[in-house]
Design a protein around this motif. Structure first.
Motif, short mmCIF file in Angstrom:
data_model
loop_
_atom_site.label_atom_id
_atom_site.label_comp_id
_atom_site.label_asym_id
_atom_site.label_seq_id
_atom_site.Cartn_x
_atom_site.Cartn_y
_atom_site.Cartn_z
N MET A 2 0.85 -1.19 0.00
CA MET A 2 0.00 0.00 0.00
C MET A 2 0.89 1.24 0.00
O MET A 2 1.84 1.32 0.75
N ALA A 3 0.56 2.20 -0.85
CA ALA A 3 1.36 3.41 -0.97
C ALA A 3 0.50 4.64 -0.74
O ALA A 3 -0.65 4.71 -1.18
N TYR A 4 1.07 5.61 -0.04
CA TYR A 4 0.42 6.90 0.20
C TYR A 4 1.30 8.01 -0.35
O TYR A 4 2.53 7.94 -0.24
N ALA A 5 0.67 9.04 -0.89
CA ALA A 5 1.40 10.24 -1.31
C ALA A 5 0.74 11.45 -0.69
O ALA A 5 -0.46 11.69 -0.88
N ILE A 6 1.52 12.19 0.08
CA ILE A 6 1.05 13.45 0.67
C ILE A 6 1.64 14.56 -0.17
O ILE A 6 2.87 14.66 -0.31
N ILE A 7 0.78 15.39 -0.75
CA ILE A 7 1.25 16.40 -1.69
C ILE A 7 0.76 17.78 -1.27
O ILE A 7 -0.45 18.04 -1.21
N THR A 8 1.68 18.68 -0.95
CA THR A 8 1.29 20.05 -0.63
C THR A 8 1.13 20.84 -1.92
O THR A 8 1.79 20.56 -2.92
N GLY A 9 0.23 21.80 -1.89
CA GLY A 9 -0.04 22.58 -3.09
C GLY A 9 -0.65 21.74 -4.19
O GLY A 9 -0.38 21.94 -5.37
N ALA A 10 -1.53 20.81 -3.79
CA ALA A 10 -2.09 19.85 -4.76
C ALA A 10 -3.34 20.37 -5.46
O ALA A 10 -3.95 19.64 -6.23
N SER A 11 -3.71 21.61 -5.21
CA SER A 11 -4.93 22.14 -5.81
C SER A 11 -4.73 22.57 -7.27
O SER A 11 -5.70 22.68 -8.03
N LYS A 12 -3.48 22.80 -7.67
CA LYS A 12 -3.24 23.26 -9.04
C LYS A 12 -1.80 22.99 -9.46
O LYS A 12 -0.98 22.52 -8.67
N GLY A 13 -1.49 23.28 -10.71
CA GLY A 13 -0.13 23.19 -11.21
C GLY A 13 0.51 21.82 -11.08
O GLY A 13 -0.14 20.79 -11.29
N LEU A 14 1.79 21.81 -10.72
CA LEU A 14 2.55 20.57 -10.62
C LEU A 14 1.95 19.65 -9.55
O LEU A 14 1.92 18.43 -9.74
#
Length: 251
Positions: free
Chosen positions: A1-13
């Motif tokens: 099982m893999a998790y990705a926590i991404i900041t600034g995930a609302s737009k762009g990269l």
């Protein structure tokens, strides 16, 4: 099982990376002030696990509170791998030293440098009591390795995130850790940040005409292409600890 926590995930990269990882079956935790509804809908269509946290990354107390809760959840059960992608960033204030806005300078340092340091520290602490493998990706910039007029704050914070990445990597290597940390320099992309840069003044930013030309002549890469390169590094078995990966070398 893999998790990705991404900041600034609302737009762009951030959004493009989240969509690609979601399509590959990675569970996504999005972090931003506002939620990306398109990403939410994709998760529903793909039956993917998706969660959104609202967080002001400019507030260190809020960052500590939100990410402590998140880390407790992510590392509470056995996980194969956890990807932490410190992507959120801001280029403002674009101005020469002596004319910088103090509040804008503080916000830039908090979002670009302090928040990734606090979040990485929390996750490295929590992962020690877990069987998970942690991979931290800090989104950097070419501005972190050279001075650019009007970008003294942005250049400094990106240079700081590069050094933080390299120092943490050294510490991980010294204790033969399985965890990895690297920086990723995405080059010039067609995002809102570029719009902000093009709207600055000539007196504040000498290179404004060059950046306008990038847009006019179609020289800006789309976020999806850049996200593909980032995901390729994230999922590699041969990540070089502390390396600053350059987009041109990956495409």
């Amino acid at each position: 099982m893999a998790y990705a926590i991404i900041t600034g995930a609302s737009k762009g990269l951030g959004a493009a990376t989240a969509k690609q990882l979601l399509s590959e079956g990675v569970n996504i935790i999005s972090v931003s002030r506002s939620e990306n509804e398109e990403l939410k809908k994709q998760a529903e269509v793909d039956n993917g696990k998706y969660q959104h946290y609202t967080c002001n990354l400019g507030s260190s107390s809020e960052v500590q509170s939100v990410f402590k809760e998140m880390a407790d959840t992510v590392f509470g059960k056995e996980k194969e791998v956890v990807y932490l992608i410190n992507n959120a960033g801001m280029v403002d204030p674009i101005e020469t030293a002596g004319r910088l806005d103090a509040e804008g300078t503080e916000a830039n340092v908090n979002v670009n440098l302090l928040a990734p340091m606090i979040i990485s520290n929390l996750f490295l602490e929590k992962v020690e009591n877990s069987d998970a493998r942690l991979v931290i990706a800090n989104v950097s910039s070419g501005a972190g390795s050279r001075p650019i007029q009007g970008w003294s704050v942005y250049c400094s914070t990106k240079a700081g995130i590069n050094m933080f990445t390299q120092t943490v990597a050294l510490e991980l290597e010294n204790r033969s850790s399985k965890h990895r940390v690297f920086a990723f320099s995405p080059g010039i992309m067609d995002t809102d940040m570029q719009s902000t840069i093009r709207s600055s003044s000539k007196s504040a930013f000498n290179d404004i005409e060059t950046f306008k030309k990038y847009k006019e002549e179609g020289m800006l890469r789309d976020a999806e292409t850049v996200a593909g390169a980032l995901v390729k590094v994230l999922k590699s078995n041969d990540i070089e600890n502390g390396k600053i990966y350059q987009i041109n070398a990956l495409l």
